[in-house]
Design a protein around this motif. Sequence first.
Motif, short mmCIF file in Angstrom:
data_model
loop_
_atom_site.label_atom_id
_atom_site.label_comp_id
_atom_site.label_asym_id
_atom_site.label_seq_id
_atom_site.Cartn_x
_atom_site.Cartn_y
_atom_site.Cartn_z
N UNK A 198 14.16 3.22 -11.32
CA UNK A 198 12.95 2.61 -10.79
C UNK A 198 13.03 2.68 -9.27
N UNK A 199 11.90 2.62 -8.61
CA UNK A 199 11.90 2.67 -7.15
C UNK A 199 12.54 1.41 -6.59
N UNK A 200 13.63 1.59 -5.84
CA UNK A 200 14.33 0.47 -5.20
C UNK A 200 14.48 0.77 -3.71
N UNK A 201 14.52 -0.25 -2.90
CA UNK A 201 14.44 -0.10 -1.45
C UNK A 201 15.68 0.58 -0.86
N UNK B 97 10.95 2.17 2.75
CA UNK B 97 11.21 3.32 1.88
C UNK B 97 11.90 2.88 0.59
N UNK B 98 11.51 3.54 -0.51
CA UNK B 98 12.09 3.27 -1.82
C UNK B 98 12.41 4.61 -2.48
N UNK B 99 13.48 4.64 -3.27
CA UNK B 99 13.87 5.89 -3.92
C UNK B 99 14.19 5.67 -5.39
N UNK C 78 10.99 9.76 -3.21
CA UNK C 78 11.05 8.71 -2.19
C UNK C 78 9.62 8.28 -1.86
N UNK C 79 9.40 6.96 -1.85
CA UNK C 79 8.08 6.38 -1.66
C UNK C 79 8.05 5.58 -0.36
N UNK C 80 6.96 5.72 0.39
CA UNK C 80 6.74 4.94 1.60
C UNK C 80 5.65 3.91 1.31
N UNK D 263 0.84 -1.19 0.00
CA UNK D 263 0.00 0.00 0.00
C UNK D 263 0.88 1.25 0.00
N UNK D 264 0.66 2.12 -0.97
CA UNK D 264 1.41 3.37 -1.03
C UNK D 264 0.86 4.32 0.03
N UNK D 265 1.69 4.65 1.01
CA UNK D 265 1.30 5.57 2.08
C UNK D 265 1.59 7.01 1.69
#
Length: 381
Positions: free
Chosen positions: A288-291, A268-270, A252-254, A240-242
């Motif tokens: 791509x988003x990687x942890x 977290x991914x960036x 940066x994605x949580x 789930x994208x917070x």
Amino acid sequence: MNEIIFFGYNKYPKLFKNKPNKITKPIQFKFENENENENEKQIKQISSSFFSTIFLFENGKAIEYLSENDSNENPVKIQIEENIQKVTVGNENEAILTIEGNVFAKGININPYNPNEFINISSLIEDTNDRIIEDIVSGSRAIYLLTSNQNVYGIGSNQFGQLGFDSKTLPKTENPILMMKNVSKIFSGNSSKYVFLLNLNQELFVCGNNEYGQLGLGESRKEETKIQKLTKIQNIPKGKIIDIQCGSIYSIMLIEIEDQNQNPKRKLYSCGDYQYNGLGKNDEDTYEFTEIKSSLFENDNILDFSVGNAHTLILTSNSKLIGFGYNEYGVLGTGDTKDQSIPIQIELPKLRFNEEIFNYHISCGFDKSFLYYSPFFFFQS
């Protein structure tokens, strides 16, 4: 009851009298010389960019520090009659969402004839049934509005296609323009010329500046410096994208996932350009988003995080404040101005409300950092 911790660039605007321009260790912020004793009111939110910082209080009032007011270094009360529930500041704009669902905004790309005057931009939406606004987000030069009907409108600059349209035919707009329907969340940043939109099916779309691969579209799309049409991101982490926080050259994605015992765990991914050490890992550019992995938070849950122009702060359930990225102005609070490519822990002064760490929140401005006590915060979910 109020507590605000600050570190970073003490200029544009100047928040502390008789303090250096670079504050490299966290110190307590106190309001000075305001007429109505604002320091006894509860902070709800802080939003900051390069030239301005807005403090929103639980009583629905807000005050602002502006760079042009540095001569007297006093805040200015924002004159909006309705109660304010959210503020958002970009490098060239500001917006205020009221409890009634109206949005007042100002900026050179919003009101070029009088950029310092707040105007009601929600009233400019052509569809009169779509004028109740639930959320607002500022990009660097554009403002995004999420309506009660789950539609997203954009207003301001479209130089990089950040409004989802060809920038040659629509370089900017002073009226909100419909970008996408069936949207649950908007993500952008105070220095970002791009935007992410999450639809009701948890599908993620993006448009805008992709010069540094910060849109997460992958290796094959890295040469496209402008994505001028909302494009679905195919490879995003499962979960789930917070939240997604956007800097100028990276994102940066949580994500929240369940572990083997079905307990929720946030990771977290960036993605983007490794310049300024903003990806949180000793690595090359990542398209791509990687942890982001670190022993500092692998066993903790992430309560909150925030991204400025090129630095990131993370608050964990074990009362740790962690940061990485660009640090020329001391925005990492490490006592120096050395960039940090991987997460490091930041030493904090003793917090008055440390036993309630879940009620602390982070806000990163362009070159500023705030940690503040706010038990009623809209981000946590």
